[in-house]
Enzyme design. Structure first.
Site, PDB file in Angstrom:
ATOM      1  N   TYR A  54      39.736  48.726  51.811  1.00  0.00           N
ATOM      2  CA  TYR A  54      38.891  49.510  52.716  1.00  0.00           C
ATOM      3  C   TYR A  54      39.635  50.747  53.239  1.00  0.00           C
ATOM      4  O   TYR A  54      39.246  51.311  54.258  1.00  0.00           O
ATOM      5  CB  TYR A  54      38.470  48.661  53.926  1.00  0.00           C
TER       6      TYR A  54
ATOM      7  N   LYS B 108      45.582  38.303  44.074  1.00  0.00           N
ATOM      8  CA  LYS B 108      45.087  38.287  42.696  1.00  0.00           C
ATOM      9  C   LYS B 108      46.218  38.902  41.888  1.00  0.00           C
ATOM     10  O   LYS B 108      46.066  39.908  41.191  1.00  0.00           O
ATOM     11  CB  LYS B 108      43.782  39.093  42.616  1.00  0.00           C
TER      12      LYS B 108
ATOM     13  N   ASP C 172      40.072  34.004  43.073  1.00  0.00           N
ATOM     14  CA  ASP C 172      39.001  33.317  42.344  1.00  0.00           C
ATOM     15  C   ASP C 172      39.138  31.801  42.504  1.00  0.00           C
ATOM     16  O   ASP C 172      38.160  31.084  42.719  1.00  0.00           O
ATOM     17  CB  ASP C 172      38.964  33.738  40.861  1.00  0.00           C
TER      18      ASP C 172
ATOM     19  N   ASP D 248      36.584  39.546  53.265  1.00  0.00           N
ATOM     20  CA  ASP D 248      35.147  39.775  53.463  1.00  0.00           C
ATOM     21  C   ASP D 248      34.348  38.802  52.629  1.00  0.00           C
ATOM     22  O   ASP D 248      33.426  38.129  53.115  1.00  0.00           O
ATOM     23  CB  ASP D 248      34.803  41.218  53.078  1.00  0.00           C
TER      24      ASP D 248
ATOM     25  N   ASP E 274      32.012  35.081  53.653  1.00  0.00           N
ATOM     26  CA  ASP E 274      30.593  34.774  53.407  1.00  0.00           C
ATOM     27  C   ASP E 274      30.474  33.402  52.733  1.00  0.00           C
ATOM     28  O   ASP E 274      29.508  32.674  52.971  1.00  0.00           O
ATOM     29  CB  ASP E 274      29.903  35.858  52.557  1.00  0.00           C
TER      30      ASP E 274
HETATM   31  C1  IPM Z   1      31.548  42.174  57.509  1.00  0.00           C
HETATM   32  C2  IPM Z   1      30.661  43.192  56.825  1.00  0.00           C
HETATM   33  C3  IPM Z   1      31.324  44.563  56.784  1.00  0.00           C
HETATM   34  C4  IPM Z   1      32.640  44.436  56.034  1.00  0.00           C
HETATM   35  C5  IPM Z   1      30.470  45.667  56.146  1.00  0.00           C
HETATM   36  C6  IPM Z   1      29.145  45.769  56.823  1.00  0.00           C
HETATM   37  C7  IPM Z   1      31.163  46.977  56.095  1.00  0.00           C
HETATM   38  O1  IPM Z   1      30.300  42.752  55.560  1.00  0.00           O
HETATM   39  O2  IPM Z   1      31.929  42.381  58.675  1.00  0.00           O
HETATM   40  O3  IPM Z   1      31.856  41.149  56.889  1.00  0.00           O
HETATM   41  O4  IPM Z   1      32.654  44.481  54.797  1.00  0.00           O
HETATM   42  O5  IPM Z   1      33.660  44.295  56.685  1.00  0.00           O
HETATM   43 MN    MN Z   2      30.968  40.769  55.106  1.00  0.00          MN
END
Ligand code: IPM
Ligand code: MN
Ligand code: NAD
Length: 349
Positions: free
Chosen positions: A135, A185, A218, A242, A246
């Site tokens: 990022y 990785k 992975d 990130d 999720d």
């Molecule tokens: C998160 C989100 C953000 C990230 C996006 C919206 C830029 O996905 O906070 O997990 O990738 O950090």
């Molecule tokens: Mn995210």
């Protein structure tokens, strides 16, 4: 009575719904524990962008700086503002501008929540690097639209940032089970990720009491689903963290449960607390959004502010409400609303 000053950035979509709802239990726990929360709301959002041409004012960070903490909902309304514009105009500049280099995301099942896995015993704390890596923002495009077009986006890994995020992970591991997973990785990415592994090994020598395992991203992605109970503290780069969080959200019952603390451990700037989820345009404004991730983030905020007892109260109240599933929002199969769930949590206090 001590008063904490909290900047509210509801943002877009369900960000507005969940921040509004979270204030009720937050105020209730403050009352119970004898402190006050004074809030200042900022309307920084895609709506503001459409009117003024910017997501936040030029001196936005200066307006936030005097506050003790920031509670953010979500940013993004892709049908009207491109996501790269909205996120680089608001959320990411706050993380980077205040050097909120630790992004801490807990993943565990609350009482009554089964999640999609056959296992229920896991307690993962993901520590995501939050200021650089993939990022970094370094890059560009040339010959745009042409067949010779080139796009470059360079991941940047500095010793300062890699070392401080890993060190934070080692310290957290010490206070928990003593296990740390470092994610790279390095089989494919031979510079940045081999460097990350080297720094992990260097620090491991300073923390002989912490058991370190290095995983490829992975492999750990699969492990989070097949053997999540074998993981405790997981330290990862910005993008890997990130994606893994999720997965963490999914295994803990969905994005409606995943909380996130963006912290500068050195202090002097407001840290920022938010749910992991986005603005969910598909359910925005309908009372369907699960507010628990945001209320959990509010508990992280209280802990960061030094109100550990109040933070624990809030987590217990959330847990009492999740134990009765029919009162939860539809993402958990319940018939509750954003506001009713938040009110139930406030009442459970
Ligand atoms: C998160 C989100 C953000 C990230 C996006 C919206 C830029 O996905 O906070 O997990 O990738 O950090
Ligand atoms: Mn995210
Ligand atoms: P999203 O998290 O907004 O939604 C993904 C799915 O999860 C949707 O089906 C949504 O309805 C559901 N969901 C999310 N939160 C929920 C909740 N609290 N309760 C019930 N269901 C919930 O992800 P997306 O669709 O990829 O992104 C939508 C927008 O949000 C985009 O503009 C994206 O860039 C932005 N975004 C912002 C943040 C942030 O501000 N921190 C994080 C992620 C995405």
């Amino acid at each position: 009575m001590h008063t904490y000053s909290v900047a509210l950035i509801p943002g877009d979509g369900i960000g507005v719904d969940v921040v509004e709802a979270a204030l009720e239990p937050l105020r209730a726990v403050a009352d119970k524990r004898g402190f006050q929360i004074s809030t200042t709301a900022f309307d920084w959002s895609c709506e503001r962008y459409e009117v003024t041409g910017s997501m936040m004012p030029e001196d936005g960070l200066e307006q936030l700086r005097p506050h003790d903490a920031i509670l953010l909902g979500a940013v993004g309304w892709p049908a009207r503002v491109p996501d790269n514009v909205s996120l680089h105009g608001l959320l990411l500049p706050i993380r980077k501008g205040f050097d909120l280099y630790v992004n801490m995301r807990p993943h565990r099942l609350l009482p009554g929540i089964t999640g999609p896995l056959r296992k229920s015993e896991f307690d993962i704390l993901c520590i995501r690097e939050n200021t650089e890596g993939e990022y970094s923002g370094a890059g560009g495009r040339v010959h745009v639209g042409d067949s010779s077009e080139v796009a470059v986006e360079t991941a940047i890994f500095t010793r300062k940032s890699v070392e401080r995020i890993l060190r934070y992970g080692f310290e957290q591991a010490r206070t928990r089970s003593g296990r740390l997973a470092s994610v790279t990785k390095s089989n494919a990415q031979q510079y940045s990720m081999v460097f990350w592994d080297d720094v992990t090994r260097e620090l491991a020598a300073e923390y002989p009491d912490v058991e370190v395992t290095s995983y490829h991203v992975d492999a750990i992605a699969a492990r989070m689903i097949t053997h999540p109970e074998t993981l405790d503290v997981v330290v990862a780069s910005n993008l890997f963290g990130d994606i893994l969080t999720d997965i963490g959200a999914a295994i803990q019952g969905g994005l409606g449960f995943a909380a996130s603390a963006n912290i500068n451990p050195l202090g002097g700037v407001p840290s920022m607390f938010e749910p992991v989820h986005g603005s969910a345009p598909d359910i925005a404004g309908k009372g369907l959004a699960n507010p628990i991730a945001t209320i959990w983030a509010a508990a992280q905020m209280l802990e960061h502010l030094g109100e550990k007892v109040a933070a624990d109260d809030l987590i217990s109240a959330i847990s009492r409400v999740t134990a009765t599933a029919e009162r939860l929002t539809p993402d958990c199969g319940g018939r509750g609303t954003t506001v009713s769930v938040a009110r139930d949590i406030a009442n459970a206090l």
